[in-house]
Design a protein around this motif. Sequence first.
Motif: not given
Length: 436
Positions: A6-7, A32-36, A68-73, A89-96
């Motif tokens: 899960k990503v 498998e990408v899950i977007v919060g 693959s899936k969108v869930i609420p954060q 895995f958690v993937v994010h842009g390094d700008d944060w």
Amino acid sequence: MATLPKVYVSMIADLLHSGHIKVLKEASKYGEVIVGLLSLKACGELNDIPYLDYEKRKEVLESLSMVSKVIPQDSASYKSNLEQLKPKFVVHGDDWIHTNQRKYRDEVIELLKKWNGELIEIPYSSDISETNIKEQMTRLGITTTARLGRLRRLIEAKPIVKILEVHNALSALIAENAKENLKDKEIVTFDGMWSSSLTDSTSKGKPDIEAVDTTARLTTINEIFEVTTKPMIYDADTGGKPEHFEFTVRSLERTGVSAVIIEDKTGLKKNSLLGNEVAQTQDSIENFCHKIKVGKNAQITKEFMIIARIESLILEAGMDDALNRAFAYVRAGADGVMIHSRKKDPSEIIEFVQRFRDKDKTTPVVVVPTSFNSVTTDEFAKMEVNIVIYANHMLRAAYPGMMKVAKLILKHKRSLEAEPYCMPIKEILELIPGTK
Ligand code: SPV
Ligand code: MG
């Protein structure tokens, strides 16, 4: 078949651009990408209110092959979703690393340690970002409907909505652009503007007695709207006769104003901060409810708000009268209530809000802390007040400076001594973009 790791990718995804696609493409290489997808409330915590609602943003993301899936954060913190999903895995842009999201990044790193997860940071492309796109959009301006609808979204998204008084385009630019960096890299700004009857009248040299007509008030607002994008709440005094109020509501909507506040007084209106020092009459509950209903029937958009202002505490009619009226006005269709007080001690405001909230958890409550000015916006948020209006401060700040300089010129028969109190000419020439 072995299941893919899960990503987790957290996003607002308001204006989707190639920066987002790059992050999602990279994420999909790991599994498998899950977007919060951040809810409106979560966006509010980051002070980043999207233009599109949750469902629209979700629809766009779901149509992408790498998702693959969108869930609420539901919070800016990833904690609840990560603990439930335990992604590899958690993937994010390094700008944060350099923004107000840093504390959430630290939390993600700590959480991932618990199940040997890994944070993957993708180099951020600074040429394309939502912030840049939003800044460019702001420069282009905003449509009437987008501005009008924004206040309701802000109330939904933020613990407290901060509104600043404006009386002309220049003061409105201050409400639009004033920014303060607090600790934790939190950037605070005002959310919208208040067109005050007191300061609009005063800046036209007239008393605050409904002597400046709606046409003149709307001229000021049009000038303000030409150079700003934030939503506006309009002080319509008593709202006038119900038959006239109908036209005011429609004119305000056409202009793009988000909400009107009308006060339950009748006859010659005087400023509330004068209290019972002058003759002021409160309207009957029945008449005022009728005016609210007429206004609600007249409005054409569903987003426009009519907020009922209760003058019982100002006119010393008592707390029970204030509360009775508040509930009656909400039953008549008011979209919010404003409770006013001219006492320095906030206890009557605190009591009103507590007793109102005991029975009504949702109707927005507005306060104008000109007198009870020791209370902070955070304290109002804790009391479950929704909107705080700083109702006259821009005009009151400007006037003493102007008077001082005028007197110094008279005294010294030249302007040399007044210079330190004036903005340098070079700065005023550069104040407004496009001057040069
Ligand atoms: C205004 O700003 O005009 C108001 C708020 O109505 S107050 O002056 O406090 O009555
Ligand atoms: Mg007023």
